[in-house]
Design a protein around this motif. Structure first.
Motif, mmCIF file in Angstrom:
data_model
loop_
_atom_site.group_PDB
_atom_site.id
_atom_site.type_symbol
_atom_site.label_atom_id
_atom_site.label_comp_id
_atom_site.label_asym_id
_atom_site.label_seq_id
_atom_site.Cartn_x
_atom_site.Cartn_y
_atom_site.Cartn_z
ATOM 1 N N ARG A 105 19.654 1.957 -9.026
ATOM 2 C CA ARG A 105 17.582 1.696 -8.222
ATOM 3 C C ARG A 105 17.257 0.723 -8.529
ATOM 4 O O ARG A 105 17.367 0.184 -6.584
ATOM 5 N N LEU A 106 17.844 0.325 -8.844
ATOM 6 C CA LEU A 106 17.309 -1.838 -8.669
ATOM 7 C C LEU A 106 18.122 -2.378 -8.094
ATOM 8 O O LEU A 106 17.474 -3.248 -7.016
ATOM 9 N N ALA A 107 19.701 -1.733 -7.809
ATOM 10 C CA ALA A 107 20.511 -2.558 -6.979
ATOM 11 C C ALA A 107 19.979 -2.570 -5.495
ATOM 12 O O ALA A 107 20.112 -2.945 -4.560
ATOM 13 N N VAL A 108 19.417 -1.078 -5.256
ATOM 14 C CA VAL A 108 19.145 -0.426 -3.795
ATOM 15 C C VAL A 108 17.927 -1.247 -3.814
ATOM 16 O O VAL A 108 17.671 -1.645 -1.992
ATOM 17 N N ALA A 109 16.981 -1.185 -5.011
ATOM 18 C CA ALA A 109 15.543 -1.979 -4.288
ATOM 19 C C ALA A 109 15.759 -3.378 -3.658
ATOM 20 O O ALA A 109 15.221 -3.723 -2.489
ATOM 21 N N LEU A 120 6.061 7.273 -5.724
ATOM 22 C CA LEU A 120 5.141 5.890 -4.492
ATOM 23 C C LEU A 120 5.780 4.876 -4.220
ATOM 24 O O LEU A 120 5.195 4.555 -3.816
ATOM 25 N N VAL A 121 5.443 4.222 -6.133
ATOM 26 C CA VAL A 121 5.971 2.243 -5.523
ATOM 27 C C VAL A 121 7.032 2.205 -4.576
ATOM 28 O O VAL A 121 7.227 1.381 -4.386
ATOM 29 N N TYR A 122 8.544 3.035 -5.439
ATOM 30 C CA TYR A 122 9.946 2.580 -4.724
ATOM 31 C C TYR A 122 9.927 3.167 -3.382
ATOM 32 O O TYR A 122 10.393 2.714 -2.283
ATOM 33 N N ASN A 123 9.061 4.124 -2.938
ATOM 34 C CA ASN A 123 9.265 4.441 -1.454
ATOM 35 C C ASN A 123 7.723 3.972 -0.863
ATOM 36 O O ASN A 123 7.812 3.669 0.663
ATOM 37 N N GLY A 124 7.056 3.046 -0.916
ATOM 38 C CA GLY A 124 5.720 2.266 -0.429
ATOM 39 C C GLY A 124 7.000 1.259 0.358
ATOM 40 O O GLY A 124 5.721 0.849 1.136
#
Length: 609
Positions: free
Chosen positions: A22-26, A88-92
């Motif tokens: 998830r962090l790498a994708v972010a 909410l944050v991740y898809n912000g």
């Protein structure tokens, strides 16, 4: 499902495993968004995502460490809140792309949300509450962004409508997938529960069968001990011809019952996967000749010629399981003698190669019996099957001997095959891979130390009066003195008052059983720490043998008693004990002449023993 303890723990474990991804994708999304919208907003978003994921990891940590712990309602609410917040944050980033990225940004944002929904559906499915917590914020983004853009950013109504309709269609299909996933999961859970229940029932049934077999074998072996002993002792008296025939019938009946009992126990062990084979050095020629000798009297009674021949290059000693190899050959010769009325039985031993190209010993038993039809050959090695039922009823048997022999051969990585013509006889071929014994061949064992010892003093722990008398009659001719204990408590008391050379220990006794008595004798600070203890019991299954050996016994002799085996075991254990004492004395006192162990031989008809 959402209140299931394992659901929250499993989701937490999945989220921890996917944290790096998830962090790498972010980080990738932040960089891609920077090239689309410019400015510092994507990197601020990335920093907030890192903080949120750290909070997520910390929140679920107790559940990962202790998944069996009951999850409190408060803890569930905290987990649901942190999952919703992170969704909410991740898809912000989608909102940033939608607002500032133009048409390319809106397409990219839609794809990001759809991908995140699919990801959450897969990884949060074990908890309905957590699944809703992660997907509802994404659905709000997917539906809300087109509506907000049309209402506040003056996006064309047609464009907003197309995106909205497409999003709704996607969500509808996603809902169907989720529903079917839940149904499949429920079916899988029920199937697993049913499988576990069936497994428990099967294990219970297997244990019940094992307990039943243990009880039955014990109850059968106890009276058989008296019958067999009586026949052996009668054989030593002066008998008329008619009486001798009666004793022969007794011995035949005992042999048949023992074979039946051992076959059933062996098949039970094989089916349970508990049959094991040894790998020791042993004189293979001696074992094969012994199996042939046992059947020589029976063959002579039927005027059959029973011959054994080994090829000149056949090894004298190999590594393997002597008991099982002898058992296979015993069964094959037994079968040949049973179904051959005239002619001969030839047992041959040679070397060759098995199907895998390994060097192997090849044993063949060829007879001139009734032969086997082609239709019967296909079921010849099936448990409880016998080729010709009419002949089977006449000859007797369980139909287990050949099935057990093939399974034993397979356990030793070998094979057992047959070729036969009806009316012309059969040839059974056993092929077993082997290795030669070590340089000091099992055939060239060192000579036994002869001991001229005093008459042995033996303690017999046995609660059954008949068995006490049998042991006394068997051992009295050896000039040994016996002391009888009726249970384990008496055995401990008597061993504490007098020093014995050997202790014979039954298993099932009142007040204290043989296992506990053996353990206490070994735990004592007296001579009983090393005195030979021989288990003498009708509990003859493998786990009984193992239990006695773990308790500290030196040897195991099952009932019904074979006097030759019993006496030889006593002599072997006593000899080993004296050898240890002699070795200790030699080391402490210097060279001495070993004592000479000699005892009168037990004169029995070896064909009955």
């Amino acid at each position: 499902m959402d209140t299931h303890i394992a659901g929250f723990a499993e989701v937490g474990l999945n989220r921890a495993k996917e944290l790096k991804t998830r962090l790498a994708v972010a980080a990738f999304l932040a960089l891609a968004s920077f090239f689309i919208v410019g400015g510092y907003e994507p990197f601020v978003w990335l920093a907030i995502v890192v903080l949120g994921q750290a909070a997520d990891w910390y929140t679920f940590k107790p559940l990962r460490l202790n998944p069996e712990k009951v999850v409190s309602e408060g803890k569930k609410l905290v987990c649901i809140a942190i999952v919703s917040l992170n969704a909410l944050v991740y898809n912000g980033i989608a909102a940033i792309l939608w607002a500032e990225g133009g048409e390319a940004g809106r397409i990219f944002a839609t794809l990001i949300i759809c991908g995140a929904l699919l990801h959450s559906t897969l990884h949060a499915a074990r908890s309905t509450a957590l699944l809703a917590a992660s997907t509802v914020p994404m659905c709000l983004y997917l539906i809300g962004l087109p509506i907000t853009s049309w209402a506040y950013f003056k996006m064309e109504a047609a464009t907003s409508a197309v995106i909205l309709i497409g999003s709704l269609v996607f969500l509808a299909h996603l809902a169907i997938i989720i529903r079917r996933s839940f149904e499949s999961t429920d079916q899988l859970v029920r199937a697993n529960a049913e499988a576990q229940d069936q497994k428990r029932r099967a294990e219970g049934a297997s244990q019940t069968k094992s307990d039943f077999l243990a009880t039955v074998t014990h109850e059968i072996r106890t009276p058989m001990n008296a019958v067999m002993a009586s026949a052996i002792l009668l054989r030593q008296t002066k008998l008329s011809k008619v009486q001798s025939e009666h004793v022969d019938m007794l011995n035949d009946a005992v042999d048949t019952l023992l074979a039946l009992l051992n076959d059933v126990l062996d098949m039970s062990k094989i089916e349970a996967g508990k049959m094991t084979v040894e790998r020791v050095d042993f004189p293979v020629i001696d074992e094969l000749q012994a199996a042939v000798r046992i059947w020589d009297p029976r063959a002579s009674d039927k005027s059959l010629s029973l011959r054994f021949k080994a090829a000149p290059d056949f090894p004298t000693a190999i590594k393997g399981d002597p008991l099982r190899i002898r058992q296979i050959l015993f069964n094959l010769i037994s079968n040949a003698v049973k179904f051959t009325e005239t002619g001969s039985i030839d047992v041959s031993a040679r070397t060759g190669l098995d199907a895998k190209g390994r060097r192997a010993i090849v044993l063949e038993v060829a007879d001139t019996g009734c032969g086997i039809s082609a239709g019967t050959l296909s079921r010849l090695f099936v448990e409880f099957e016998q080729g010709n039922q009419m002949i089977a009823r006449k000859k007797g048997g369980t139909g287990l001997g050949l099935a057990i022999s093939r399974r034993l051969a397979e356990l030793m990585d070998g094979s057992l095959d047959v070729r036969s013509l009806e009316g012309e006889g059969s040839v059974f071929t056993v092929t077993l891979p082997y290795e030669l014994a070590d340089s000091q061949s099992a055939h060239d064992e060192t000579e036994d130390v002869e001991v001229d010892m005093r008459p042995l003093r033996i303690l017999v722990a046995e609660d059954h009066p008949t068995n006490q008398k049998i042991v006394s009659l068997f051992l009295s001719t050896m000039g040994w003195s016996l002391a009888m204990a009726n249970d384990g408590v008496e055995a401990l008391e008597m061993a504490g008052l007098e020093e014995f050379d050997v202790i014979l220990m039954d298993m099932q006794m009142p007040n204290m059983d043989g296992l506990e008595a053996t353990r206490r004798l070994r735990a004592s600070a007296s001579y009983t720490q090393s005195v030979p203890i021989i288990a003498l019991t009708a509990n003859a299954m493998d786990h009984h043998r193992t239990a006695f050996m773990e308790a500290g016994a030196d040897a195991f002799v099952p009932k019904p008693l074979d006097p030759n085996v019993l006496i030889q075991t006593i002599l072997t254990c006593a000899k080993a004990s004296m050898a240890d004492v002699t070795h200790t004395n030699t080391q402490s006192l210097g060279p001495t002449h070993p004592p000479n162990l000699s005892a009168p031989a037990w004169q029995l008809d070896q064909n009955l023993a």
